[in-house]
Design a protein around this motif. Sequence first.
Motif, PDB file in Angstrom:
ATOM      1  N   SER A 304       0.848  -1.190   0.000  1.00  0.00           N
ATOM      2  CA  SER A 304       0.000   0.000   0.000  1.00  0.00           C
ATOM      3  C   SER A 304       0.886   1.243   0.000  1.00  0.00           C
ATOM      4  CB  SER A 304      -0.891   0.011   1.247  1.00  0.00           C
ATOM      5  OG  SER A 304      -0.095   0.245   2.413  1.00  0.00           O
ATOM      6  N   ASP A 311      -4.949  -3.715   0.479  1.00  0.00           N
ATOM      7  CA  ASP A 311      -6.282  -4.290   0.623  1.00  0.00           C
ATOM      8  C   ASP A 311      -6.866  -4.623  -0.755  1.00  0.00           C
ATOM      9  OD1 ASP A 311      -8.893  -4.935   1.182  1.00  0.00           O
ATOM     10  OD2 ASP A 311      -9.216  -3.261   2.555  1.00  0.00           O
ATOM     11  N   ASN A 314      -9.714  -2.355  -1.620  1.00  0.00           N
ATOM     12  CA  ASN A 314      -9.308  -1.014  -2.048  1.00  0.00           C
ATOM     13  C   ASN A 314      -8.845  -1.033  -3.499  1.00  0.00           C
ATOM     14  OD1 ASN A 314      -9.915   0.118   0.392  1.00  0.00           O
ATOM     15  ND2 ASN A 314      -7.810   0.155   1.151  1.00  0.00           N
ATOM     16  N   LYS A 317     -11.872  -0.981  -5.714  1.00  0.00           N
ATOM     17  CA  LYS A 317     -12.470   0.350  -5.816  1.00  0.00           C
ATOM     18  C   LYS A 317     -11.693   1.210  -6.811  1.00  0.00           C
ATOM     19  CE  LYS A 317     -14.236   0.381  -1.062  1.00  0.00           C
ATOM     20  NZ  LYS A 317     -14.082   0.993   0.284  1.00  0.00           N
TER      21      LYS A 317
END
Length: 392
Positions: A304, A311, A314, A317
């Motif tokens: 990340s 994630d 994430n 998205k």
Amino acid sequence: MPRPPLPLGSWGKISRKQVAPGVWRAITRFRDYDGRTRQVEKRAGSGAKAERLLVIELRDRSASTAGQEVSRETILSAVIPLWWAELEDRNRADNTLTRYRDVVDNQILPGVGNLRIREATVTALDRFLKAVREKHGAATAKHAKTILSGVLGLAVRHGAADGNPLRDVAPVPVAKASVRALTVDEARALRAGLLAWQSASAPVGRKRPQDLLDVVDVMLATGCRIGEALAIRWPDVDLGTQRASVTVNGTVIYVPGEGLKWQSHPKSSSSQQKYTLPGFAVQMLLRRQVEQEEGNAFDVVFPSAAGTLRDPNNFRKQWRQARMDLGFDWVTPHTFRKSVATVLANAEGLAAASAQLGHSSEDVTRRHYVQKAHEAPDHADLLAQFGMEASG
């Protein structure tokens, strides 16, 4: 109306609550063999850990249940702890246990938990599963059917039932969507568009991730799942040989109460395998190896922005925004896995595609991952004889 008493040696629904900074409590009711129902609790640094400690305590307290006779009069809620202990001994994935626990607590126990084994008939269970499907969807109903099949299978082994009624319950109907995969030309166009999208100016107040294409490339190069791609660590990557490779050894999952976790095995044992990499993936990994910043605690290839585990949700998205902007709104991370399967199946056969994806059978690959060709073979010359004039 008072709650019905718990069966001897069993416990009710476990609840978790943070009671102080860094302190979580898991608590439930347990009915001891003296007939009294008592509250039992455990505390730990996370809700999930407190629940695990509580379950261990409850299993120890109900150990004598394992020797208790299961009869036709035993209610299902008393058999479930026995089945659950067997399930945990099978080393199932954390996500699977979490999902099963949710279905047990929210559908099975309130729905049929008070049925006696002799009352768990085909008719009763069929009615229950149809109601679950109507209210909660086919996936939840299928999980409930799997769990109940295991519970009643245990009852059969104990001689409490002549057969498992789940075998005769109607299949849970699931709408089967046709498989859609990227063609090679579509994949090339998507990769080019994604590269341009990452470089373009984002709307004010938004920042576009600069490595969506890198993650996509490793999925296209291997056929691995998104959680497995994000779990690849640098020790899993071998770029120093003539045939560079990457080994999928784990996956990134979310555990309630604990957050993201690097799970030391992928979704299935057959998914834990080594992949030889095509050139575009090798070039991407070489570049990332040079550019990678230190301080990545898990040593993952795709951390990340904060240097922690990334994630998968994430990523999904972020991917949704990119695909909408690029006109590929139907493409999900799983589409890349289907695209790998389809290309390999068409070129090398179904066995090659199934082996690449680590499936237990070619049938799984054929039904769920390979896009069917909608063009019939060219038999025009053979069929032309129907139009020939009759001889003689």
